[in-house]
Design an enzyme around this catalytic site. Structure first.
Site, PDB file in Angstrom:
ATOM      1  N   HIS A  54     -21.096 -50.416  43.773  1.00 17.55           N
ATOM      2  CA  HIS A  54     -20.604 -49.957  45.084  1.00 17.55           C
ATOM      3  C   HIS A  54     -19.317 -50.695  45.417  1.00 17.55           C
ATOM      4  CE1 HIS A  54     -22.986 -53.492  46.214  1.00 17.55           C
ATOM      5  NE2 HIS A  54     -22.512 -53.452  47.448  1.00 17.55           N
ATOM      6  N   HIS A  56     -18.202 -52.763  47.847  1.00 14.62           N
ATOM      7  CA  HIS A  56     -18.020 -54.008  48.601  1.00 14.62           C
ATOM      8  C   HIS A  56     -17.204 -55.040  47.812  1.00 14.62           C
ATOM      9  CE1 HIS A  56     -21.617 -53.185  51.476  1.00 14.62           C
ATOM     10  NE2 HIS A  56     -20.487 -52.673  51.940  1.00 14.62           N
TER      11      HIS A  56
HETATM   12 FE    FE Z   1     -23.171 -57.863  47.621  1.00 16.63          FE
HETATM   13 ZN    ZN Z   2     -22.950 -54.877  49.110  1.00 25.34          ZN
END
Ligand code: FE
Ligand code: ZN
Length: 253
Positions: A54, A56
């Site tokens: 993902h 982030h």
């Molecule tokens: Fe993380």
């Molecule tokens: Zn995360």
């Protein structure tokens, strides 16, 4: 079979290097670049891929620097289009991604983020799940709904018991401090508590655990267990409601 190396970075992140017999080497979720490049160098491994679960920062922060140093291919989720730095290949749930001859089944597991994916290397019994499952915990539901997160966990929970869970954070000890408040009579959880206390006292990591261990001891895998529902005062309620309640209690713990 993949050869997997765990690299601890920052406060509590894990980055993984996974080497295929073909010589291909993937970095999973590089929060940073330097320790990864150093570890690959030390082993004489040439990084060919980055696999991102993902978007982030503590999962993609090293993308561009590693790509600049190695020319590797960056793989991320179609749903994260526009927010995975340097992405070359976009994949979706249900895809089978061929990483240097090793097949990764891609799971779309929204909840922590709206585009989160996980990579299951069936032949290596290895799951790279980013911030979806942690040992005795799960990721915060930041962009998705509790229903999405519960559905994601239920699908990952169904993987073979021996599957090792290579998650992205060492959160187990604090997860257990919470878990015993909602599932106090779970013997598997108490065993894990003793084991983790011992591991941490010796400066060791508690990751990876396995799907089988988490099924028994992780309260977020047990939202459909009648005894957990009863312990949080929600006997007979829908599992998704129990999950949402337990997640909310953890947020405020
Ligand atoms: Fe993380
Ligand atoms: Zn995360």
């Amino acid at each position: 079979m993949l050869e997997i190396v765990q690299i601890p970075v920052l406060q509590d992140n894990f980055i993984y290097l996974a080497r295929a017999p073909s010589g291909a080497v993937a970095v999973v979720d590089p929060a940073v670049a330097e320790p990864v490049l150093a570890e690959a160098d030390k082993r004489g491994w040439k990084i060919t891929h980055i696999l991102n679960t993902h978007h982030h920062g503590d999962h993609v922060g090293g993308n561009l620097e590693i790509k600049a140093a190695t020319g590797c291919t960056i793989v991320g989720a179609t749903h994260d289009h526009g927010r995975i730095p340097g992405v070359d290949v976009e994949i979706s749930g249900g895809d089978v991604y061929d990483f240097g001859g090793e097949k990764a089944e891609v799971f779309f597991v929204p909840g922590h983020t709206s585009g989160h994916i996980a990579f299951w290397f069936k032949d290596s019994a290895a799951l790279f799940c980013g911030d979806t499952i942690f040992s005795i915990g799960c990721g915060r539901v930041l962009e998705g709904t509790p229903a999405q997160m519960w559905d994601s966990l239920v699908r990952l929970r169904a993987l073979p018991a021996e599957t090792r869970i290579y998650c992205a954070h060492e959160y187990t000890a604090s997860n257990i401090r919470f878990a015993v408040t909602v599932d106090p009579r779970n013997a598997a959880l108490r065993r894990r508590e003793a084991e983790v206390t011992d591991l941490r006292a010796h400066g060791k990591w508690t990751v990876p655990s396995t799907i089988g261990e988490e099924r028994a001891a992780n309260p977020f895998f047990r939202a459909d267990a009648p005894e957990l529902a009863a312990a949080v005062g929600m006997a007979g309620r829908a599992p998704v409601d129990v999950f949402a309640e337990v997640r909310e209690r953890k947020n405020n713990f």
